[in-house]
Design a protein around this motif. Structure first.
Motif, short mmCIF file in Angstrom:
data_model
loop_
_atom_site.label_atom_id
_atom_site.label_comp_id
_atom_site.label_asym_id
_atom_site.label_seq_id
_atom_site.Cartn_x
_atom_site.Cartn_y
_atom_site.Cartn_z
N VAL A 588 -11.20 56.27 48.90
CA VAL A 588 -12.61 56.61 48.68
C VAL A 588 -13.46 55.92 49.74
CG1 VAL A 588 -14.57 56.49 47.09
CG2 VAL A 588 -12.25 56.87 46.20
N GLY A 589 -14.23 56.72 50.48
CA GLY A 589 -15.13 56.19 51.49
C GLY A 589 -16.57 56.50 51.13
N ALA A 613 -13.52 52.21 52.32
CA ALA A 613 -14.02 52.27 53.69
C ALA A 613 -15.47 52.73 53.65
CB ALA A 613 -13.18 53.23 54.54
N GLY A 614 -16.24 52.33 54.66
CA GLY A 614 -17.64 52.75 54.69
C GLY A 614 -18.21 52.73 56.09
N ILE A 615 -19.18 53.62 56.32
CA ILE A 615 -19.92 53.65 57.59
C ILE A 615 -21.39 53.48 57.26
CG2 ILE A 615 -20.53 54.98 59.64
CD1 ILE A 615 -17.95 56.57 59.31
N GLY A 659 -12.57 46.24 52.15
CA GLY A 659 -12.17 47.47 52.82
C GLY A 659 -12.51 47.46 54.29
N ASN A 660 -12.48 48.63 54.89
CA ASN A 660 -12.78 48.79 56.31
C ASN A 660 -14.22 49.24 56.49
OD1 ASN A 660 -10.03 48.32 57.40
ND2 ASN A 660 -9.56 50.12 56.15
#
Length: 725
Positions: A588-589, A613-615, A659-660
């Motif tokens: 899940v991002g 992950a997230g941006i 996370g990333n």
């Protein structure tokens, strides 16, 4: 939306961001003529003979050329001017052309102005003695014989017959701003044009700002020369000093300005709105306190400078400014927007403020007024009585009697907007939905009959249909406390037996909403692109977003920005994972921009068990680093809400990153400063957290300036998703 898969075209990032293959078309500036029977438009701008201004009769469609292209050619030149915007004088005898424009912060509000006399054909530039491309907000006097404008932070009036120019203010420049606004007024209060002609043309009232006490933030230009160059920006951070703002009055013939003595510290209040009352020598001024939970409405006499407080609106949380004031019955009363009963409704207020009568009522929000017909006794407005993701036209009696009636026909879902003639008989109607770009038509309002299609975006619609994409699916998510609207996009070849990674797109702040049944252009196609790469894309509107769901919904986030919304997003995402078995809960991002970047960080840091992950793009990492006007409106002062500022700021929780993470920012972002990026990076490094980062040199908040920027950023984001989900 799935159509003809055998002939399906390919959706590429190059087509979206480089070739602009999916840009929708509009119709340029359209103005209803004073008689209400026809409208003017700019046509032929893409033809070699250049733009011409034409009139269409609404009832018959008859076209006539008001200004041929040849009349827009300046003396000594061979080509007509480009028309960015235009304005008619009151009697339609003269035309004011705005051209050669330049951006001031977010919008092109600076440029050159020309006036065409339709009878004589005289076509001349205004302010020729001023620096080129320096004029702003030019406006005809009521009798059309003069034009006032701002240049270099001072106000001027130019006589059209003689060309004589009178400078009305002389102190503009450095820290003094006349007739326009500093950064924060433009960004957060929607104030740009900062002066008004009196109805008799004898006086000009204007905003005057002194920014000397605002802290200066320095953007840095590291790419234009071998030495870096600081770019100073007066910018009030949370809890710091604001501009000292006041309203002045000056004769249009010149002279010394006089000032209204509004109570309170001018650097601790906002003058959010100021307009002349029609057919009078009085202005209506709206004065917000610093916390923006009190709006004091004043009537000021421009001759005596006497002030009278006629109305005071208060809220335990915050107030929004609504541009819904319309004067009625020979200026003895006016319309006003209030949330006193828990919903945003129109009321009618007597000129002295003593009588307040409801116009609309019920469990719905009025979004904006389209037209008031005092003769027929109707007010038409945009609202949605049964679906928060759509917008329709309604009407009701101006005296508040009877029921609200829907004007937009049923079975046409989406967002409807209307630019109506003054008499309310005709409208330029724009319709879009999640699957269809803008359809712009001329309609007769009484029966909503389409008289003419002005722009159907047929080519774009055909291109999009040929892609064979899956439509957005609008769903509701029950999180226990309430239901939230959301949408889901699936891959074309979706197989419910498979497991797909999930990307959540978030904004989540009070300034916007992501879950709407309207065409969202590049962002929507970006998400469709991601879906075709094998992701499920979801977006959720948490409590507090700009949705017409009543006062309690919007004010629920007061003093807890980044706190309540984060919990709503986490609960909704968990429910989505439980409800849809085809989503892989281990992949899940989440991503977002600006306030959505802040939300991304809060979700990733506070709920690492959900988001892997997230941006975060152009984000606020510490709420105390953002501007005072926005942040204090929703959070209060940091001295009074220290816990809220601390717990709602992502930087407080950066140590929890598991996370990333990819963080992205433009170094010349005048809105959310690159400082937010650097202090977060520093905090993550301090805690030994590994992350990825991408800086875009000298790009602003939208990260769009410069060759190849948009494509490069999307490629960077795509690469991150491929490697981390």
């Amino acid at each position: 939306m799935i159509s003809n898969p055998r002939n399906r075209q390919e959706l590429t990032l190059e087509n979206i961001y480089t070739h602009k293959a999916f840009e929708q078309k509009g119709i340029g500036p359209v103005r209803w003529m004073k008689d209400g029977a026809g409208y003017s438009a700019v046509e032929g701008a893409d033809k070699k003979w250049g733009p011409e201004i034409v009139r269409y009769e609404a009832a018959t469609g008859k076209r006539s050329v008001l200004v041929p292209a040849a009349r827009l050619v300046p003396q000594g030149q061979s080509k007509p001017l480009e028309v960015a915007d235009y304005e008619w004088s009151e009697d339609n005898s003269r035309l004011l052309i705005f051209t050669h424009t330049a951006k001031v912060w977010r919008y092109n509000t600076r440029g050159d102005y020309w006036v065409l006399d339709l009878a004589s054909g005289d076509f001349k530039q205004l302010g020729k003695a001023r620096e080129s491309q320096s004029l702003m907000f030019a406006k005809f006097s009521p009798d059309g014989t003069r034009v006032a404008y701002v240049s270099k932070l001072n106000i001027f009036v130019e006589e059209l017959a003689s060309g004589d120019v009178t400078q009305l203010t002389i102190d503009g420049g450095e820290n003094i701003v006349n007739g326009t606004f500093d950064w924060v007024y433009e960004e957060e209060l929607g104030c740009r044009d900062g002066f008004r002609w009196s109805p008799d043309g004898e006086t000009i009232a204007f905003w005057h700002s002194d920014t000397k006490d605002i802290g200066t933030f320095y953007l840095i230009d590291n790419v234009s020369d071998v030495y870096s160059k600081p770019i100073p920006l007066p910018y009030p951070k949370v809890g710091t000093k604001l501009s000292a703002v006041k309203v002045g009055v000056v004769s249009a013939q010149g002279g010394t300005p006089c000032w209204f003595a509004l109570p309170g510290n001018p650097a601790d209040n906002y003058i959010a709105r100021m307009e002349f009352i029609p057919n009078s020598q009085e202005v209506m001024i709206q004065q917000l306190n610093r916390l923006q939970n009190q709006n004091r409405v004043w009537i000021g006499d421009v001759k005596s400078l006497e002030l009278k407080n006629i109305l005071t609106e208060k809220d335990k949380a915050f107030l929004d400014i609504h541009d819904t004031v319309r004067w009625l019955e020979n200026e003895t009363s006016f319309t006003w927007t209030s949330e006193r009963d828990g919903w945003r409704h129109l009321v009618r207020v007597s000129r002295d403020g003593k009588k307040v009568k409801r116009i609309t009522s019920g469990e719905f929000d009025v979004i904006n007024i389209c037209n008031i017909d005092p003769v027929g006794g109707w007010v038409t407005f945009i609202a949605c009585l049964d679906n928060y993701i759509e917008r329709y036209l309604y009407r009701c009696r101006l005296d508040g009697s009877g029921e609200v009636e829907r004007v937009t026909p049923p079975n046409i879902p989406g967002h409807h907007s209307y630019q109506m003639s003054a008499n309310g008989e005709w409208a330029i109607h724009t319709l879009s939905s999640a699957n269809d770009p803008n359809l712009i038509t001329l309609v007769r309002v009484s029966d909503h009959k389409t008289m003419k299609v002005l722009q159907d975006n047929r080519k774009l619609r055909t291109k999009v249909e040929a892609l064979g994409l899956r439509s957005k699916e609008f769903i509701r998510i029950d999180i226990g406390d309430c239901e939230l609207d959301a949408y889901m996009i699936k891959p074309i070849d979706f197989d419910p037996a498979k497991k797909y990674p999930l990307i959540v797109y978030v904004y989540g702040e009070p300034a916007g909403s992501t879950v709407q049944n309207n065409w969202d252009g590049g962002t929507g196609l970006w998400h469709q692109y991601l879906a075709q790469q094998g992701y499920i894309v979801v977006s959720i509107d948490n409590r507090g977003t700009a949705v017409p769901r009543g006062r309690v919904w919007r004010k629920s986030i007061y003093r807890q920005i980044g706190i309540l919304a984060t919990e709503d997003q986490a609960k909704a995402t968990k429910e989505i994972l439980r409800r849809f078995e085809f989503i892989d809960a281990s992949r899940v991002g989440i991503w977002g921009w600006s306030g959505g970047g802040q939300m991304t960080l809060n979700c990733l840091f506070r709920h690492p068990e959900i988001y892997k992950a997230g941006i975060a793009v152009s984000f606020v990492s510490d709420q105390k680093l953002y501007d005072a006007t926005y942040q204090e409106r929703y959070m209060g002062l940091p001295t009074e809400n220290a816990k809220g500022y601390r717990e709602g700021s992502p930087i407080r929780h950066a140590k929890n990153l598991k996370g990333n993470l990819l963080i992205v920012h433009g170094t010349a972002d005048d809105n959310v400063h690159y400082q937010s990026f650097e202090v977060l990076a520093d905090e993550l490094i301090r805690h030994g957290k590994l992350f990825s980062m991408m800086s875009y040199p000298l790009r602003a908040h939208g990260i769009s300036e410069g060759e190849n920027t948009s494509l490069h950023m999307r490629r960077t984001m795509e690469k991150f998703w491929r490697e981390n989900l």
